[in-house]
Design a protein around this motif. Structure first.
Motif, mmCIF file in Angstrom:
data_model
loop_
_atom_site.group_PDB
_atom_site.id
_atom_site.type_symbol
_atom_site.label_atom_id
_atom_site.label_comp_id
_atom_site.label_asym_id
_atom_site.label_seq_id
_atom_site.Cartn_x
_atom_site.Cartn_y
_atom_site.Cartn_z
ATOM 1 N N THR A 144 0.844 -1.190 0.000
ATOM 2 C CA THR A 144 0.000 0.000 0.000
ATOM 3 C C THR A 144 0.880 1.241 0.000
ATOM 4 O O THR A 144 2.086 1.151 0.266
ATOM 5 C CB THR A 144 -0.898 0.043 1.255
ATOM 6 N N PRO A 145 0.318 2.425 -0.275
ATOM 7 C CA PRO A 145 1.121 3.643 -0.179
ATOM 8 C C PRO A 145 1.735 3.832 1.202
ATOM 9 O O PRO A 145 2.881 4.285 1.330
ATOM 10 C CB PRO A 145 0.115 4.751 -0.499
ATOM 11 N N THR A 146 0.992 3.459 2.239
ATOM 12 C CA THR A 146 1.510 3.587 3.600
ATOM 13 C C THR A 146 2.693 2.669 3.832
ATOM 14 O O THR A 146 3.703 3.061 4.431
ATOM 15 C CB THR A 146 0.402 3.274 4.622
ATOM 16 N N LEU A 152 10.407 3.587 2.936
ATOM 17 C CA LEU A 152 11.316 4.607 2.415
ATOM 18 C C LEU A 152 11.719 5.640 3.469
ATOM 19 O O LEU A 152 12.652 6.405 3.255
ATOM 20 C CB LEU A 152 10.665 5.327 1.231
ATOM 21 N N LYS A 153 11.035 5.625 4.594
ATOM 22 C CA LYS A 153 11.281 6.624 5.630
ATOM 23 C C LYS A 153 12.729 6.563 6.105
ATOM 24 O O LYS A 153 13.263 5.504 6.426
ATOM 25 C CB LYS A 153 10.336 6.387 6.813
ATOM 26 N N LEU A 195 11.390 12.057 -0.390
ATOM 27 C CA LEU A 195 10.209 12.171 -1.247
ATOM 28 C C LEU A 195 9.003 12.604 -0.431
ATOM 29 O O LEU A 195 8.828 12.192 0.724
ATOM 30 C CB LEU A 195 9.907 10.831 -1.917
ATOM 31 N N THR A 196 8.165 13.423 -1.018
ATOM 32 C CA THR A 196 6.948 13.846 -0.337
ATOM 33 C C THR A 196 5.936 12.716 -0.339
ATOM 34 O O THR A 196 6.045 11.733 -1.088
ATOM 35 C CB THR A 196 6.334 15.062 -1.040
ATOM 36 N N SER A 281 16.146 18.989 -2.137
ATOM 37 C CA SER A 281 15.194 19.339 -3.202
ATOM 38 C C SER A 281 14.086 18.318 -3.288
ATOM 39 O O SER A 281 14.296 17.122 -3.103
ATOM 40 C CB SER A 281 15.927 19.398 -4.554
ATOM 41 N N ARG A 282 12.903 18.763 -3.591
ATOM 42 C CA ARG A 282 11.754 17.895 -3.756
ATOM 43 C C ARG A 282 11.103 18.116 -5.100
ATOM 44 O O ARG A 282 10.086 17.546 -5.376
ATOM 45 C CB ARG A 282 10.754 18.143 -2.633
#
Length: 282
Positions: A144-146, A152-153, A195-196, A281-282
């Motif tokens: 899932t996105p979560t 990735l955190k 990443l956002t 940068s994002r």
């Protein structure tokens, strides 16, 4: 190397071709492909008179459930399977033959000779290093996105390299990492931990969509890949960036660039996937 869509397509073809067949004998022409057990004769004895109950996939691995065992097969670069009648000419680089009692044979060919086989008790697959810590299947509910955001955190690696990490998510290789990042509009060298949330959600959706579309089209035959029926896939005709260096981007017309990320050739559009301007940068 076949990636998730190609291996899934091979799995489906083998499921149609060999499930319920019983192995009468096995020919091993290249013993070093057999990793487990380390005695090739024992490998043959374990398989004789066993029936194939099913064919599964985990990441890039094929899992053939045979009697009380599971045969873990990794195709590596150019491994391929095909079903033949006994007596048909045997092609060069045919290293394993499973002789079925009905007069057919499942043959494994491998020009590069990098494929591996592990025959294990069905519930002991963690003995295979590549399976022990494998991440979630990207086309399953466990991805899932979560989940992707958590994985990735605080990671300092580049997003392209991390998508290739089978411990993060299973089955993604060079082709589909490039295609997913292009669709998500994320540069392959962006630091994953920066990443956002919106970017991660786009990467997640792109991974799922690209893999799903490729599975429907039988995978990408960019080199030697064919399924168990000997048929090629057709997703290679829908690739946006992979293998298209210097060709115009399908979105903006900018020439596709190729560089190396983590030692892997990487294709991207410099306009649609803007490079990070600085570390934050994002």
């Amino acid at each position: 190397m076949p990636e998730l869509p190609e291996v899934e397509t091979i799995r489906r073809s083998l499921e149609a071709l060999v499930v319920h067949k019983t192995i009468g004998d096995v020919t091993v022409n290249l013993p070093r492909l057999i990793r487990t057990p380390d005695d090739v004769e024992q490998f043959k004895i374990m398989l004789r008179q066993q029936t194939i109950r099913g064919v599964r996939r985990r990441g890039k691995f094929l899992l053939l459930d045979i009697g009380p065992y599971t045969l873990v097969s990794h195709l590596r670069m150019e491994g391929r399977y095909g079903l033949y009648q006994t007596g048909e000419p045997i092609a060069k680089h045919t290293h394993l033959i499973f002789h079925f009692t009905d007069g057919t044979e499942l043959r494994y060919q491998d020009v590069r000779q990098f494929g591996t086989f592990d025959l294990l008790p069905e519930n002991n697959l963690s003995a295979v290093p590549g399976l022990r810590k494998m991440g979630p299947e990207p086309l399953s509910g466990e991805f899932t996105p979560t989940v992707l955001q958590q994985k990735l955190k605080n990671r300092t690696g580049k997003i392209k390299s991390l998508l290739l990490d089978q411990n993060l998510v299973a089955g993604i290789g060079n082709i589909y990492a490039d295609e997913a990042l292009f669709r998500a509009g994320v540069h392959p060298e962006r630091e994953a931990g920066l990443l956002t949330k919106a970017q991660i959600e786009r990467v997640y959706r792109a991974v799922v969509d690209v893999l799903s579309e490729s599975v429907k089209l039988g995978g990408s035959s960019v080199k030697s890949y064919v399924n168990g029926f000997g048929s090629t896939g057709s997703y290679q005709y829908h690739l946006n960036v992979y293998g298209r260096k210097d060709e115009p981007c399908p979105n903006c017309g900018t020439p596709i660039k190729k560089n190396r990320v983590g030692g892997r050739g990487t294709h991207f559009c410099p306009k649609c996937q803007p490079a990070p301007r600085s570390r934050r940068s994002r």
